[in-house]
Design a protein around this motif. Sequence first.
Motif, short mmCIF file in Angstrom:
data_model
loop_
_atom_site.label_atom_id
_atom_site.label_comp_id
_atom_site.label_asym_id
_atom_site.label_seq_id
_atom_site.Cartn_x
_atom_site.Cartn_y
_atom_site.Cartn_z
N GLU A 1 -5.08 -0.50 -4.64
CA GLU A 1 -4.71 -0.30 -5.79
C GLU A 1 -4.29 0.98 -6.27
O GLU A 1 -3.67 1.56 -7.32
CB GLU A 1 -6.19 -0.20 -6.75
N GLU A 2 -4.04 1.91 -5.37
CA GLU A 2 -3.27 3.33 -5.56
C GLU A 2 -2.14 2.97 -5.80
O GLU A 2 -1.55 4.01 -6.78
CB GLU A 2 -3.11 4.22 -4.60
N THR B 1 1.16 -1.44 0.21
CA THR B 1 -0.03 0.10 0.03
C THR B 1 1.14 1.14 -0.03
O THR B 1 2.21 1.34 0.16
CB THR B 1 -1.25 0.21 1.17
N THR B 2 0.49 2.58 -0.70
CA THR B 2 0.91 3.57 -0.61
C THR B 2 0.42 4.66 1.22
O THR B 2 1.34 5.23 1.01
CB THR B 2 0.24 4.85 -1.49
N SER B 3 -0.48 3.58 1.76
CA SER B 3 -0.38 4.41 3.48
C SER B 3 -0.60 3.48 4.24
O SER B 3 -1.64 2.52 3.56
CB SER B 3 -1.32 5.52 3.01
N LEU C 1 -7.48 -5.21 -3.15
CA LEU C 1 -8.17 -3.92 -2.58
C LEU C 1 -8.64 -2.72 -4.47
O LEU C 1 -8.55 -2.52 -4.60
CB LEU C 1 -8.16 -3.47 -1.76
N ASP C 2 -9.78 -2.75 -3.87
CA ASP C 2 -10.29 -1.27 -4.66
C ASP C 2 -10.15 -0.90 -6.22
O ASP C 2 -9.78 -0.58 -7.24
CB ASP C 2 -9.06 -0.44 -4.44
N ARG C 3 -9.57 -2.72 -6.53
CA ARG C 3 -9.69 -2.97 -8.28
C ARG C 3 -10.86 -4.62 -8.85
O ARG C 3 -10.46 -4.77 -7.11
CB ARG C 3 -8.49 -3.05 -8.37
N VAL C 4 -11.58 -4.50 -9.72
CA VAL C 4 -11.59 -5.90 -9.84
C VAL C 4 -10.70 -6.71 -10.86
O VAL C 4 -9.91 -5.53 -11.65
CB VAL C 4 -13.02 -5.27 -10.82
#
Length: 337
Positions: A121-122, A68-70, A143-146
């Motif tokens: 996703e970020e 993750t970025t954060s 997460l946050d992406r299909v």
Amino acid sequence: MGKVTIKDVAREAGVSISTVSNALNDVDVLNPETKSHVLEVAKRLNYVPNLNGKLLKSGTTKMLGFFTTSVAGPYFYTLVESMSRECDRLGYGLNVFVTTDKQIIMSNILGGRVDGVVIFEELRIDDQDIAAMEKNKVKAVFLDRVIRSEGMGSVIFDSYEAGYEATRYLISLGHRKIAYISGVDTMFDSVQRKEGYLAALREAQFPVDEDYILQGYFEEEGSYNAVKSFIHNHPGKLPDAFLAGNDLSAIGCIRALKSLGYDIPNDISVVGFDDIDIAQYFSPPLTTVRNQIARQGMLVVNHLVRMIQNKEQGKVEKLAGELIVRGSSHIKLSRPS
């Protein structure tokens, strides 16, 4: 004293190195007394096994990686806590990699340092990266992406439906001028929530005013500044309600409105997303869409481990939101002229 080695344990226990190795790896070739003696000596000497050697032999690490970025903010706190608990239950550890460096990300994903990965996703994992992961048989959950393939899946929120239903709720209160505080336009949840908001406006045959779409970046201060700037630059266009992309944005919005003398919810309704812990204690308590963050973390790890164990193939699971009505939303009252 230097690091204790397997040779030191063997010497102290009066046995061969292979006997020590069999005892530490629970190989069923030793009599119980010998095994117990070796383990007692290893414990007394504070011997730490060489994990790299074990990994080379087993081909597994019993570790999962979350990229993750954060990890700032209540969403990530709840998510990582839930993932960690589920990892522990299933006999895995969790490594959290926080970086925006693509090279570091991919070298860790492809380097075999974890058995499977969870990706937010970020990070901008593109099709070429995914092809490389598939070639290397990396098991992954996004997460946050299909994403769906044999060894890759997703666990996401149904953000489109949540954005649609939250907007329909505000319309049902009599609000007609509804502004939206967007998150990050490259993120799945942010885009889907905005699309749901726009769909509800169009269904109600309300005009879509681009001025009513603000950028808050999922941040409290960013949303605070965006709302104050909007009201300053658009006199006479005060919305009836704000739908914020997450609860931090909703809190920043309320703070901005209060600082300008508006009463929430009698003057303006505000609705958020996520139902973070502070939402129910904020003043006024925040109306929000409750997302199943802890359940997302549990399902992500469970799905990943089952793919690692070849018990299931990649799939996409959507988690429904639940509208929680509290004190920050109210039936529209006519404003004095």
